[in-house]
Write an enzyme that holds these catalytic residues in place. Structure first.
Site, PDB file in Angstrom:
ATOM      1  CG  HIS A 137      36.013  30.559  33.223  1.00 52.01           C
ATOM      2  ND1 HIS A 137      37.372  30.331  33.223  1.00 52.01           N
ATOM      3  CD2 HIS A 137      35.848  31.869  32.883  1.00 52.01           C
ATOM      4  CE1 HIS A 137      37.998  31.459  32.909  1.00 52.01           C
ATOM      5  NE2 HIS A 137      37.096  32.397  32.680  1.00 52.01           N
ATOM      6  CG  HIS A 176      39.729  35.286  32.913  1.00 53.61           C
ATOM      7  ND1 HIS A 176      39.073  36.259  32.206  1.00 53.61           N
ATOM      8  CD2 HIS A 176      39.993  35.800  34.144  1.00 53.61           C
ATOM      9  CE1 HIS A 176      38.923  37.332  32.970  1.00 53.61           C
ATOM     10  NE2 HIS A 176      39.479  37.083  34.153  1.00 53.61           N
TER      11      HIS A 176
HETATM   12  C1  SS9 Z   1      36.402  40.360  39.326  1.00 56.10           C
HETATM   13  C2  SS9 Z   1      36.739  38.892  39.409  1.00 56.10           C
HETATM   14  C3  SS9 Z   1      36.034  38.139  38.364  1.00 56.10           C
HETATM   15  C4  SS9 Z   1      35.871  36.048  37.211  1.00 56.10           C
HETATM   16  C5  SS9 Z   1      36.220  36.414  35.835  1.00 56.10           C
HETATM   17  C6  SS9 Z   1      35.556  35.544  34.831  1.00 56.10           C
HETATM   18  C7  SS9 Z   1      35.874  35.965  33.452  1.00 56.10           C
HETATM   19  C8  SS9 Z   1      35.307  35.131  32.430  1.00 56.10           C
HETATM   20  N1  SS9 Z   1      37.395  41.191  39.917  1.00 56.10           N
HETATM   21  N2  SS9 Z   1      36.529  36.834  38.184  1.00 56.10           N
HETATM   22  S1  SS9 Z   1      35.895  35.432  30.811  1.00 56.10           S
HETATM   23 ZN    ZN Z   2      38.005  36.115  30.478  1.00 57.40          ZN
END
Ligand code: SS9
Ligand code: ZN
Length: 679
Positions: A137, A176
């Protein structure tokens, strides 16, 4: 031949954590690494890997992807007070900083580079890096989603710069969207980025318009960014495999990468609180396996997400064990893709058909647009669903249970060969002849069935060896076998009859390459599925379990053949879920060696690698290459494939359409037939 699997891990990367309360970040915990590593140690897998130390990525490495301003800003974080760290964190989304995270982020990126070095210099064939923080990300000038530096993007640039790698495939199977990776390579045709991700019509984090299927890359890089948005949760093994067979693999083979990098996030597995998907950990064995014959086997997996510690640890083990070359476990519940997955597949294929010749024939974009443009409709639906759901299911995600993947036991004998006296046994294989412990009853049955006219003792001994081999494979004492026989058709009949006989309870997938008599008459009960590739127009398919695939121009059209293998044979084979694969090379096959090796390699994902290969005794030069594939060596790359012959594509596609009612994994668009839409 390059051997070995690298494992890169350092406990130091567990030494940072969330220091304040933030519900969005609380799932990203140090235990993610310790449980993954511990599982590899406990299962004995860690010991089988080549352990490679991490290093810190240098400024120059980091600047391959990130801006100087951003790097300088992150460099200050080790000296910040808690209040400063909180404030610094606030400018980004869903990420946290800690005094030691900069150090860990350098190690995470450095670990990915160490992995690339080990693979590119031939120290190992492939490998996995267990790292924190994840990377996909993070953007040129921003942290995001637990990520600080973009480990995999840096690794791709590094591989290009240091080793002159021309084409890099990045497969992001995390749940994601790795928007950071997408932005890094959007206009770069030398890096093909593939990502599937929970999207829900843009309602799921990071909620970007550009995560949808119609972001295909820009400028020169158009076509080299592939997004598969999941618009529903609960995707299963079939959904993931469908995307591989009908989209990723055909494009990847056409792209012909020199190196494969995997953004190996396991939040796409069952039990994960973020992904809420239902694919089981063993699916990662198959996803990994299916990528292992690209780029001559050069595959680097770098950990990204994965927030259910049990599911994560199991998935990591499945991935590493597959990288080590152990046969994949039988794939669980492949009952066909769901409607929403098919909608997504349909959209992505049509969005990309102008860029990839393997997708040229893909169906038009559906008339009622089903992704972002339906966001309004989807919202309305969602409201209704919520009011309906609540009572029944509530917050069921916490209680999700699934069986632990069974231990994958690899027989001590990987590949046995039955060869005429003059032919030498390839390295690593075991010569097999068996009359020793074969039941005399079976021998007399063989004689009676196959040697009516002549009492040929050579043939009898080779057939009885084959029969004995089938039994050893069935008992998992031997994984695979290879035999040169005088009469391939007869040997095929013999093996099939023996393997499918009542006492063995097998499901036999017979894949024949070339014309010749095959056991098409014994296929009504589903114990045998025959797929025959030939260049002669065969009679219409008579039965669900006999599938003739006609390639008019023979096998000179490698693209056409691969099209059939990836889009037809693999999905059929996975859905059939054989216990034994019998791969038959008819004497007239004429299929070039490396294509044959690819076929052999890909099919080993089925039946726990239980495969017998039969070839005509004249084809001695084929023994070495076939044995090499059976032993788990990666097949050589096919080179950049030209467009398949339209004629071949047309006949393969029409066959696929005819068969898709019987075989759900052959679907590429949503019709009434998808798995229930109840999710
Ligand atoms: C929690 C929201 C988290 C970010 C997720 C990042 C994952 C990286 N409910 N959002 S693999
Ligand atoms: Zn992820």
């Amino acid at each position: 031949m390059k051997m070995g699997t690298a494992l890169i891990y350092d406990e130091e990367m567990t030494k940072y954590k969330l220091l304040w309360v933030d519900p969005a970040c609380k799932i990203e915990v140090p235990e993610r690494l310790t449980v993954s590593h511990e599982a590899l140690v406990q299962s004995g897998l860690a010991d089988r890997c080549v352990s490679i130390p991490v290093r810190e990525a240098t400024d120059a490495d980091i600047l391959l992807v990130h801006s100087e301003e951003y790097l300088e800003a992150v460099k200050k974080t080790p000296y910040m007070t808690l209040e400063d760290l909180k404030e610094f964190t606030l400018q980004y989304g869903d990420v946290y900083f800690h005094p030691n995270i900069y150090h860990c982020a350098k190690l995470a990126a450095g670990a990915a580079l160490q992995l690339v070095d080990s693979v590119m210099t031939g120290k190992v064939r492939n490998g996995m890096a267990l790292v924190r923080p994840p990377g996909h990300h993070s953007m040129r000038s921003a942290a995001s989603g637990f990520c600080v530096f973009n480990n995999v993007a840096i690794a791709a640039r590094y591989a290009k710069q240091k080793y002159g790698v021309k084409r890099v495939l990045i497969v992001d199977w995390d749940i994601h969207h790795g928007q950071g990776v997408q932005y890094s390579f959007e206009d770069d045709p030398s890096v093909l980025y593939f990502s599937w991700h929970r999207y829900e019509h843009q309602k799921f984090w990071p909620q970007l318009r550009e995560s949808d299927f119609d972001s295909v890359g820009k400028n020169k890089g158009v076509g080299f960014n592939i997004n598969v948005p999941w618009n529903k949760v609960g995707m299963q093994n079939s959904d993931y495999l469908s995307i591989f067979c009908h989209l990723l693999l055909p494009v990847a083979y056409e792209f012909n990468p020199d190196l494969v990098l995997v953004c190996a996030g396991f939040d796409s597995a069952i039990g994960d609180p973020e992904g809420e998907m239902c694919a089981t950990p063993d699916i990662f064995a198959h996803l990994t396996h299916l990528l292992m014959n690209l780029a001559g086997g050069k595959l680097c997996a770098v950990l990204e997400g994965g927030y259910n510690l049990t599911s994560l640890a199991q998935s990591v083990c499945q991935t590493v064990q597959t990288l080590l070359g152990d046969p994949a476990p039988p794939p669980a519940n492949l009952d066909g893709p769901c409607k929403s997955a098919l909608d997504s597949l349909h959209c992505v294929r049509s969005a990309h058909r102008q860029y990839w010749s393997c997708l040229k024939h893909a169906a038009d974009l559906p008339t009622c647009e089903i992704s972002t443009k339906r966001i309004k409709v989807a919202e309305e639906e969602e409201e209704e669903e919520k009011t309906l759901d609540k009572g029944e299911e509530g917050n069921s995600i916490e209680e999700k249970v699934w069986p632990e993947p069974p231990k994958r036991v690899t027989p001590t004998i990987r590949t046995a060969v039955v060869l005429p006296d003059g032919v030498t046994c390839p390295d690593g294989c075991k010569r097999f002849s068996s009359s020793e412990d074969l039941d005399p009853l079976i021998i007399s049955k063989l004689k009676e069935n196959f040697l009516k006219d002549a009492d040929d003792s050579d043939t009898l001994s080779s057939l009885s060896s084959l029969a004995a081999l089938v039994e050893k494979v069935e008992k998992n004492e031997i994984c695979s076998g290879l035999a040169l026989v005088r009469d391939v058709s007869m040997a095929t009949m013999c093996v099939v009859q023996h393997a499918a006989s009542a006492h063995l309870r097998n499901r036999v997938l017979v894949v024949c390459v070339g014309d010749g008599k095959v056991p098409s008459h014994v296929t009504e009960d589903g114990k045998i599925l025959v797929v025959q590739f030939s260049n002669k127009d065969s009679e219409e398919q008579k039965c669900k379990y006999y599938i003739p695939v006609c390639l008019k121009k023979g096998y000179s059209d490698v693209s056409g053949f691969m099209h059939a293998v990836l889009g037809l044979l693999l999905p059929l084979a996975y859905e059939y879920d054989p216990t034994l694969v019998l791969l038959v090379r008819m004497s007239d096959a004429g299929l070039c060696e490396i294509v044959w090796q690819q076929l052999t390699g890909l099919l080993q994902g089925l039946a726990q690698g239980h495969m017998l290969v039969l070839m005509q005794d004249g084809e001695k030069e084929c023994v070495g290459p076939t044995a090499s594939s059976l032993l788990g060596y990666p097949a050589p790359s096919l080179g950049q494939l030209p467009a398949p012959l339209p004629e071949d594509v047309a006949s393969i596609e029409s066959l696929r359409h005819r068969l898709k009612a019987d075989w759900k994994l052959l679907q590429t668009t949503a019709q009434e037939t998808g798995r229930g839409d109840e999710l």
